[in-house]
Motif scaffolding. Sequence first.
Motif, PDB file in Angstrom:
ATOM      1  N   UNK A 108       1.655  12.660  19.600  1.00 24.07           N
ATOM      2  CA  UNK A 108       1.471  13.637  18.526  1.00 24.07           C
ATOM      3  C   UNK A 108      -0.022  13.919  18.397  1.00 24.07           C
ATOM      4  N   UNK A 109      -0.408  14.996  17.716  1.00 25.36           N
ATOM      5  CA  UNK A 109      -1.839  15.248  17.498  1.00 25.36           C
ATOM      6  C   UNK A 109      -2.540  14.063  16.827  1.00 25.36           C
ATOM      7  N   UNK A 110      -1.899  13.390  15.888  1.00 19.71           N
ATOM      8  CA  UNK A 110      -2.517  12.238  15.218  1.00 19.71           C
ATOM      9  C   UNK A 110      -2.787  11.121  16.218  1.00 19.71           C
ATOM     10  N   UNK A 111      -1.844  10.874  17.122  1.00 19.93           N
ATOM     11  CA  UNK A 111      -2.040   9.832  18.140  1.00 19.93           C
ATOM     12  C   UNK A 111      -3.221  10.191  19.023  1.00 19.93           C
ATOM     13  N   UNK A 112      -3.319  11.445  19.446  1.00 16.70           N
ATOM     14  CA  UNK A 112      -4.428  11.855  20.308  1.00 16.70           C
ATOM     15  C   UNK A 112      -5.755  11.726  19.571  1.00 16.70           C
ATOM     16  N   UNK A 113      -5.761  12.066  18.251  1.00 13.70           N
ATOM     17  CA  UNK A 113      -6.982  11.906  17.452  1.00 13.70           C
ATOM     18  C   UNK A 113      -7.395  10.444  17.388  1.00 13.70           C
ATOM     19  N   UNK A 114      -6.420   9.553  17.229  1.00 18.04           N
ATOM     20  CA  UNK A 114      -6.719   8.125  17.142  1.00 18.04           C
ATOM     21  C   UNK A 114      -7.326   7.623  18.460  1.00 18.04           C
ATOM     22  N   UNK A 115      -6.826   8.143  19.577  1.00 17.38           N
ATOM     23  CA  UNK A 115      -7.362   7.721  20.882  1.00 17.38           C
ATOM     24  C   UNK A 115      -8.802   8.190  21.059  1.00 17.38           C
ATOM     25  N   UNK A 137       0.843  -1.203   0.000  1.00 15.52           N
ATOM     26  CA  UNK A 137       0.000   0.000   0.000  1.00 15.52           C
ATOM     27  C   UNK A 137       0.874   1.247   0.000  1.00 15.52           C
ATOM     28  N   UNK A 138       0.407   2.287  -0.708  1.00 10.97           N
ATOM     29  CA  UNK A 138       1.089   3.577  -0.628  1.00 10.97           C
ATOM     30  C   UNK A 138       0.637   4.264   0.651  1.00 10.97           C
ATOM     31  N   UNK A 139       1.596   4.722   1.439  1.00 13.72           N
ATOM     32  CA  UNK A 139       1.297   5.358   2.712  1.00 13.72           C
ATOM     33  C   UNK A 139       1.216   6.868   2.551  1.00 13.72           C
ATOM     34  N   UNK A 140       0.203   7.471   3.130  1.00 18.40           N
ATOM     35  CA  UNK A 140       0.042   8.921   3.173  1.00 18.40           C
ATOM     36  C   UNK A 140       0.401   9.392   4.580  1.00 18.40           C
ATOM     37  N   UNK A 141       0.479  10.694   4.805  1.00 23.17           N
ATOM     38  CA  UNK A 141       0.742  11.162   6.166  1.00 23.17           C
ATOM     39  C   UNK A 141      -0.286  10.641   7.179  1.00 23.17           C
ATOM     40  N   UNK A 142      -1.529  10.434   6.751  1.00 23.31           N
ATOM     41  CA  UNK A 142      -2.565   9.930   7.657  1.00 23.31           C
ATOM     42  C   UNK A 142      -2.319   8.489   8.088  1.00 23.31           C
ATOM     43  N   UNK A 143      -1.481   7.771   7.367  1.00 23.10           N
ATOM     44  CA  UNK A 143      -1.204   6.369   7.673  1.00 23.10           C
ATOM     45  C   UNK A 143      -0.001   6.175   8.593  1.00 23.10           C
ATOM     46  N   UNK A 144       0.684   7.252   8.930  1.00 22.22           N
ATOM     47  CA  UNK A 144       1.935   7.145   9.676  1.00 22.22           C
ATOM     48  C   UNK A 144       1.712   7.455  11.153  1.00 22.22           C
ATOM     49  N   UNK A 145       2.264   6.609  11.990  1.00 22.20           N
ATOM     50  CA  UNK A 145       2.285   6.812  13.430  1.00 22.20           C
ATOM     51  C   UNK A 145       3.754   6.833  13.837  1.00 22.20           C
ATOM     52  N   UNK A 146       4.150   7.811  14.618  1.00 22.98           N
ATOM     53  CA  UNK A 146       5.543   7.926  15.044  1.00 22.98           C
ATOM     54  C   UNK A 146       5.728   7.145  16.343  1.00 22.98           C
ATOM     55  N   UNK A 147       6.733   6.269  16.334  1.00 24.84           N
ATOM     56  CA  UNK A 147       7.082   5.501  17.520  1.00 24.84           C
ATOM     57  C   UNK A 147       8.543   5.754  17.850  1.00 24.84           C
ATOM     58  N   UNK A 148       8.917   5.435  19.086  1.00 26.76           N
ATOM     59  CA  UNK A 148      10.293   5.693  19.498  1.00 26.76           C
ATOM     60  C   UNK A 148      10.868   4.478  20.213  1.00 26.76           C
ATOM     61  N   UNK A 149      12.108   4.178  19.879  1.00 28.42           N
ATOM     62  CA  UNK A 149      12.859   3.115  20.543  1.00 28.42           C
ATOM     63  C   UNK A 149      14.332   3.357  20.267  1.00 28.42           C
ATOM     64  N   UNK A 150      15.167   2.576  20.899  1.00 30.55           N
ATOM     65  CA  UNK A 150      16.576   2.622  20.530  1.00 30.55           C
ATOM     66  C   UNK A 150      16.695   2.006  19.142  1.00 30.55           C
ATOM     67  N   UNK A 151      17.593   2.509  18.335  1.00 31.38           N
ATOM     68  CA  UNK A 151      17.737   2.025  16.969  1.00 31.38           C
ATOM     69  C   UNK A 151      18.035   0.531  16.920  1.00 31.38           C
ATOM     70  N   UNK A 152      18.730   0.029  17.917  1.00 28.98           N
ATOM     71  CA  UNK A 152      19.114  -1.387  17.923  1.00 28.98           C
ATOM     72  C   UNK A 152      17.998  -2.300  18.408  1.00 28.98           C
ATOM     73  N   UNK A 153      16.927  -1.749  18.966  1.00 26.43           N
ATOM     74  CA  UNK A 153      15.834  -2.570  19.487  1.00 26.43           C
ATOM     75  C   UNK A 153      14.869  -2.978  18.383  1.00 26.43           C
ATOM     76  N   UNK A 154      14.223  -4.140  18.536  1.00 22.54           N
ATOM     77  CA  UNK A 154      13.181  -4.505  17.571  1.00 22.54           C
ATOM     78  C   UNK A 154      12.017  -3.523  17.663  1.00 22.54           C
ATOM     79  N   UNK A 155      11.351  -3.312  16.550  1.00 30.11           N
ATOM     80  CA  UNK A 155      10.263  -2.334  16.481  1.00 30.11           C
ATOM     81  C   UNK A 155       9.149  -2.659  17.479  1.00 30.11           C
ATOM     82  N   UNK A 156       9.006  -3.915  17.841  1.00 27.40           N
ATOM     83  CA  UNK A 156       7.956  -4.310  18.785  1.00 27.40           C
ATOM     84  C   UNK A 156       8.142  -3.664  20.164  1.00 27.40           C
ATOM     85  N   UNK A 157       9.348  -3.220  20.479  1.00 25.56           N
ATOM     86  CA  UNK A 157       9.615  -2.584  21.772  1.00 25.56           C
ATOM     87  C   UNK A 157       9.387  -1.070  21.740  1.00 25.56           C
ATOM     88  N   UNK A 158       9.059  -0.537  20.583  1.00 26.62           N
ATOM     89  CA  UNK A 158       8.875   0.905  20.446  1.00 26.62           C
ATOM     90  C   UNK A 158       7.597   1.363  21.149  1.00 26.62           C
TER      91      UNK A 158
END
Length: 170
Positions: free
Chosen positions: A159-166, A133-154
């Motif tokens: 962000x405003x988008x996260x609050x809207x989703x909640x 699928x082509x991703x638009x800005x509406x499809x992106x959620x920003x997560x944070x982790x250490x670069x060496x960690x698996x994404x599942x730990x993020x």
Amino acid sequence: MRHRDLTNSACPIDRSLTVVGDAWSLQILRDAMHGVTRFNDFRAHIGVASNILSTRLQKLVNEGIFEIHQSELGNSHDYVLTEKGRDLHGVLSALRQWGQKHLFEDTELVNRAVDAKTGLPPRPMALMAEDGRELTPDDILVVQSRRCDPIELAVVVDTPRRRDMETTGA
């Protein structure tokens, strides 16, 4: 106006901008992608003052984007893109495609990139999901982790988008 220091930001865009976020650096990189390697050639192509060019090139060398190689002529040196520098090709291509689409009238001359093998323009760049699928800005959620960690730990960044989703339960 002083800009805040972004060198330790957790945002990759912020950190990228500290390295290549000014017009001179982007023009130097554009010309390097097209084969320019000599100081005087950069200066002639870009029209930048020698002191500014020297400062930007030294920064790009210090950041590992260029390496300095002795010229075949022996009396000067060449600025050669490293793998890290060549990895900026997609960034510059995305800027080129955006500019072509949004900043030129149909009747204006524009420098366009084409595939050297076919003569055809490249496909428009898009951010793609793993499933195609082509991703638009509406499809992106920003997560944070250490670069060496698996994404599942993020963890999700607030962000405003996260609050809207909640609030919408999406």
